[in-house]
Structures are given as structure tokens and as C-alpha cells.
Motif scaffolding. Structure first.
Motif, PDB file in Angstrom:
ATOM      1  N   LEU A 199       0.821  -1.207   0.000  1.00  0.00           N
ATOM      2  CA  LEU A 199       0.000   0.000   0.000  1.00  0.00           C
ATOM      3  C   LEU A 199       0.859   1.263   0.000  1.00  0.00           C
ATOM      4  O   LEU A 199       0.503   2.274  -0.622  1.00  0.00           O
ATOM      5  N   THR A 200       1.989   1.222   0.695  1.00  0.00           N
ATOM      6  CA  THR A 200       2.895   2.369   0.688  1.00  0.00           C
ATOM      7  C   THR A 200       3.444   2.620  -0.701  1.00  0.00           C
ATOM      8  O   THR A 200       3.451   3.765  -1.190  1.00  0.00           O
ATOM      9  N   GLY A 203       0.734   4.057  -2.944  1.00  0.00           N
ATOM     10  CA  GLY A 203       0.447   5.452  -2.629  1.00  0.00           C
ATOM     11  C   GLY A 203       1.515   6.384  -3.152  1.00  0.00           C
ATOM     12  O   GLY A 203       1.217   7.444  -3.736  1.00  0.00           O
ATOM     13  N   ASP A 213      -3.079  10.045   3.540  1.00  0.00           N
ATOM     14  CA  ASP A 213      -2.541   9.053   2.608  1.00  0.00           C
ATOM     15  C   ASP A 213      -1.637   8.074   3.357  1.00  0.00           C
ATOM     16  O   ASP A 213      -1.690   6.855   3.133  1.00  0.00           O
ATOM     17  N   TYR A 214      -0.822   8.610   4.240  1.00  0.00           N
ATOM     18  CA  TYR A 214       0.019   7.746   5.068  1.00  0.00           C
ATOM     19  C   TYR A 214      -0.844   6.820   5.924  1.00  0.00           C
ATOM     20  O   TYR A 214      -0.596   5.611   6.002  1.00  0.00           O
ATOM     21  N   SER A 217      -2.202   3.837   4.184  1.00  0.00           N
ATOM     22  CA  SER A 217      -1.226   2.794   3.835  1.00  0.00           C
ATOM     23  C   SER A 217      -1.011   1.792   4.961  1.00  0.00           C
ATOM     24  O   SER A 217      -0.361   0.758   4.757  1.00  0.00           O
TER      25      SER A 217
END
Length: 483
Positions: A199-200, A203, A213-214, A217
Motif C-alpha cells: 500500500l505504501t 500510494g 494518505d500515510y 497505507s
């Protein structure tokens, strides 16, 4: 005929396991010698006036990163313990990272002890670490006096060769077998590296870089997946497991169910998950970045309910400081993750938990003091106000509200996300083994005199300094290594 005491704490309402009552505490040779409605003393005796305040057992903060040896510029034992003392903490347990070297073998433990000697205002215990390749050192670390072992299921971060590494599944499974054989406890940072890393990357590839957003993730499912996997390993190995900084009621429910099945598991959360939420990351800024990230209001309220229901075993700060320049990026994926909250834990729990939510002070003391003492082999000595226990006390004024400023803070970089927050209470004095180490009006009192506390002897563990010296010598480690 009165008895002889070194110090009497007089006039306060004392928080005992069974409730709160007016009592005086007589202290002799660093221990609680008597708790009674009225004490008469012979000879010279210092008196600490607790009128109008509650007297709580000093907090045992089971999760701090003071980053020594090697990274004292990030925090250090002197400044970190000063902040803890000002917050009513009387004992802390220092994590094996981010010091250089990390505490993953006897030589590194020895280096940490040298760095801590004579520099801590409060008592302290030390975690060892489980990382790939150090299984052979676990017994020596435990016999030397480590409180337990810490492992990461996601990447801890950091650069260089001598850093703390993530435990892959084989390391975790084999390490848990060894720790179970030792009768030890494994503390786990439970986030799925597979989920978080994918996910990181997605993103960042999409150009996302904001606070939310962080947070997206590192979703709750990354936590619950890792908790489920490690609970399965615990069932297979019989290893005692402690889950650190759990951020979601879903994960707490999984752990509570495992307890009911008979597994030896405990769970901690942190003050920031109880008083902050994801939206605060945008308003507070980079000081509020942590892993797992702050959650939504539903998760926050669910954690409070778990605390009320007795499903949370303890609350710890996870004080994880860094130099200010590591918090400056506009890209939240690049900002160092860690909240500096060592000084505020007890006040946050009393203010938000007791004053605003009506949770009994003895329950607050249970998660701040008695819970960690029981889990990590300090019970019988610390964690309660009772005869024979160390005289570790926090005096708290429930009528004395104040607004936290950076000038109040004693940690090195003063990056608390709670600056500007108004508390409905304040720690006015802290006593460690009968010594008054902090008073709100005077600040720190005296020189650092905290000592290293080792757990009660466990199966296969002698917990002696001699064991540490022998193990370190076997590695040909110099006795004076300190960075």
C-alpha cells in the motif's frame, strides 16, 4: 510510641487496588513501611504535604525509546528520564532500538548499561531484541536481566548496517520457541509488512504524500492480520506474547478471545490512540506521525471501552523521539514516525479517563502501574501502594488545570503533539524509592539516582550481572564499550 520513618506523605487521598481513601504513607529505606489513616513518627522525619491531591502509584512506562547508546542526540537517558519523572513515571522499560548497537546481544546490553549508569532520574529496566540471526543470544540476554524481547513484524526503519531488523516468519517462529523454553515474553509490533509495503508503494507511485494518505497505507487490517498470525504462532509454541501500541478495538477483541482460549497474551495501547484521531495529524502536523497511525473516532472510543471493560492490560507512551530535522518533510511517507509523549501519559489518562469519563482512579492505576509490573516480573516490588513495595509515588492535583507549553517539557527536543492542550490535572510531585525527584514548583530535585531493575527470576534465568559479564566476555566484548 511512634515508628521511625524517613518520609511521611501526609494529607492525600491514596489510590489503592481496592479504591481511594484518605491515608498517610510512611517510607523507610526506600520502601513503603506503613499505610494508615494516621502515622506518628519518632525523631526527624521529612513530611511531603499531599493535601488536596491524590497519591497514585508511580507509572511504569513499559515502552520508551531513549536511543542510547549511540543516538543520545535523539534523546538520551538523562533528558528522557527527566521528562518521565516530571510526568509521574517512576520506572520505565527502554526498548532495544534505535540505539547503536541495538540490544540484541550481551555486548550491546552491556554498552546500554554503561550509557545509563548514573544518568537516569528514575528506575529502569531493559528490553532485549529478537532479530534475524540472534536466537543464540536470547538465553544470555534473559539471564543477564532483560525484561523480555521485542520484535517487529513490519520494517522498523533506519539506515546503516547496525540497525534493528524485522523478524521474518521463520525468525519469529523459531524465536518464539526459544523464548517459550526460557519462560520469557515476546513483545510484538504487529503490522503486516506485506500489506503495509504494498500500500505504501502504491500510494507513493500515485503521488500521494499527505497525512491521511500515510494513514491509509497502514489500515486496521494490517494490524489484525499480524495479530492473528502471531497468535497462531503463540498457540504452536506456547510463547507468552505482549502486543505493543495496539491501535484498534478489533485487534483488542482478537487478543481478548485468545486470552479466553488460555493463551498467555497481553495488550497495550498508548495515550495518543486514546486522545487523538486521524484528523489531528493534519492539524497538529508531523509531530503526530506514528506507526500504527492514529485512527478514527470510532476506534478511539472502542479503545476507551476496552479499557473500561478490563480488556486492556496496560497503557504505555511509546515515546519515540528524533532530531527535529527528521520531522520536517512535507511528504508524510518520509517523515520519521514517532510520538514524543513521555511526560504526559499519566496526566492524559487521569484527565481524559477519570475527570472526563468517570473511570475509577484504581483502574487508571491498574493500566499505568500494576498491569506492567505484573506482566514484566516487577510485581511484589513495584506497581502498587502497599507495605513492602518500593515507595514509588505520583502526587496529582485534580483541581489544578494547566495548558502545556514547550517550556514545561524536559525531553530533549520538546516535540510533543500535546503542546497547547489544556489538562484538568497536574502531577505536582514524583517520588522514586522514597526520594522526591520532581516537584512542579521546583523542577527536578537532586542528581540522577535511578537504578537498573531486573525482573523476578524466571525459569532458566538467574538475572545476574555476572551472567551478563560472562556472556559478553564470551563474545570478546570490551568491558568499557559505551558510545
Amino acid at each position: 510510641m511512634g515508628l521511625t520513618y524517613d518520609l511521611i506523605v501526609r494529607g492525600g487521598r491514596v489510590v489503592l487496588p481496592g479504591g481511594v481513601r484518605a491515608a498517610e504513607i510512611g517510607i523507610k529505606d526506600g520502601k513503603i513501611a506503613a499505610v494508615a489513616e494516621r502515622l506518628d513518627a519518632e525523631g526527624d522525619c521529612e513530611v511531603l504535604d499531599a493535601s488536596g491531591r491524590v497519591v497514585m502509584p508511580g507509572m511504569i512506562d513499559a515502552h520508551v525509546h531513549l536511543n542510547e547508546p549511540g543516538l543520545g542526540a535523539w534523546e538520551g537517558f538523562a533528558s528522557g528520564s527527566a521528562a518521565l519523572a516530571a510526568g509521574g513515571c517512576t520506572t520505565y522499560i527502554d526498548m532495544p532500538l534505535n540505539g547503536v548497537p541495538p540490544t540484541v546481544n550481551p555486548a550491546a546490553l552491556r554498552a546500554k548499561l554503561v550509557a545509563a549508569e548514573g544518568r537516569s532520574y528514575t528506575d529502569y529496566a531493559l528490553w532485549g531484541g529478537l532479530v534475524p540471526g540472534n536466537r543464540e543470544h536470547l538465553r544470555a540476554l534473559q539471564e543477564a536481566g532483560c525484561i523480555g524481547f521485542k520484535a517487529f513484524m513490519s520494517e522498523p526503519g533506519g539506515e546503516g548496517e547496525d540497525i534493528f531488523a524485522r523478524a521474518d516468519d521463520v525468525t519469529l517462529l523459531e524465536g518464539m520457541r526459544e523464548i517459550a523454553a526460557l519462560g520469557g515474553v515476546l513483545a510484538l509490533h504487529a503490522e503486516s509488512e506485506m500489506i503495509v509495503s504494498k500500500l505504501t508503494a502504491a500510494g507513493m507511485e500515485a503521488g500521494k504524500s499527505g497525512a491521511l494518505d500515510y494513514a491509509a497505507s497502514r489500515p486496521v487490517v494490517a494490524e489484525t492480520e499480524a495479530v492473528n498470525r502471531s497468535l497462531f504462532y503463540a498457540e504452536q509454541t506456547g510463547c507468552a506474547v505482549h502486543f505493543v501500541h495496539i491501535s484498534s478495538p478489533e485487534a483488542v477483541a482478537l487478543i481478548a478471545a485468545a486470552k479466553r482460549r488460555g493463551l498467555d497474551v497481553t495488550v497495550e495501547t498508548c495515550p495518543h490512540y486514546l486522545v487523538l484521531e486521524a484528523g489531528d495529524m493534519e492539524t497538529i502536523g508531523n509531530r503526530a506521525k506514528c506507526a500504527p497511525p492514529l485512527r478514527g473516532p470510532a476506534e478511539r472510543e472502542g479503545l476507551w471501552q476496552a479499557l473500561k471493560d478490563g480488556e486492556l492490560d496496560l497503557v504505555a507512551s511509546d515515546h519515540s523521539p528524533c532530531p527535529p530535522q527528521m520531522k520536517l518533510s512535507a511528504n508524510w511517507f518520509e517523515v520519521w514516525g514517532g510520538i514524543s509523549g513521555a511526560q504526559s501519559s499519566l496526566e492524559l489518562l487521569v484527565d481524559e479517563g477519570h475527570l472526563k469519563r468517570g473511570i475509577a482512579l484504581e483502574r487508571i492505576a491498574g493500566v499505568l502501574s500494576e498491569g506492567p509490573a505484573k506482566r514484566f516480573g516487577l510485581d511484589g516490588r513495584k506497581g502498587r501502594i502497599a507495605e513492602g513495595f518500593d515507595a514509588d509515588l505520583a502526587l496529582v492535583d485534580l483541581q489544578r488545570g494547566y495548558t502545556l507549553t514547550e517550556d514545561h517539557l524536559l525531553d530533549r527536543h520538546r516535540q510533543s503533539p500535546y503542546v497547547g492542550r489544556t489538562f484538568g490535572c497536574r502531577v505536582t510531585a514524583t517520588v522514586v524509592r522514597g526520594r522526591i525527584v520532581y516537584e512542579a514548583e521546583r523542577g527536578l530535585t537532586g542528581e540522577p539516582a535511578g537504578v537498573w531493575i531486573r525482573p523476578q527470576v524466571r525459569s532458566g534465568s538467574e538475572g545476574t550481572a555476572e551472567a551478563l559479564a560472562e556472556a559478553a566476555a564470551a563474545q570478546d566484548a570490551p568491558a568499557d564499550r559505551a558510545v
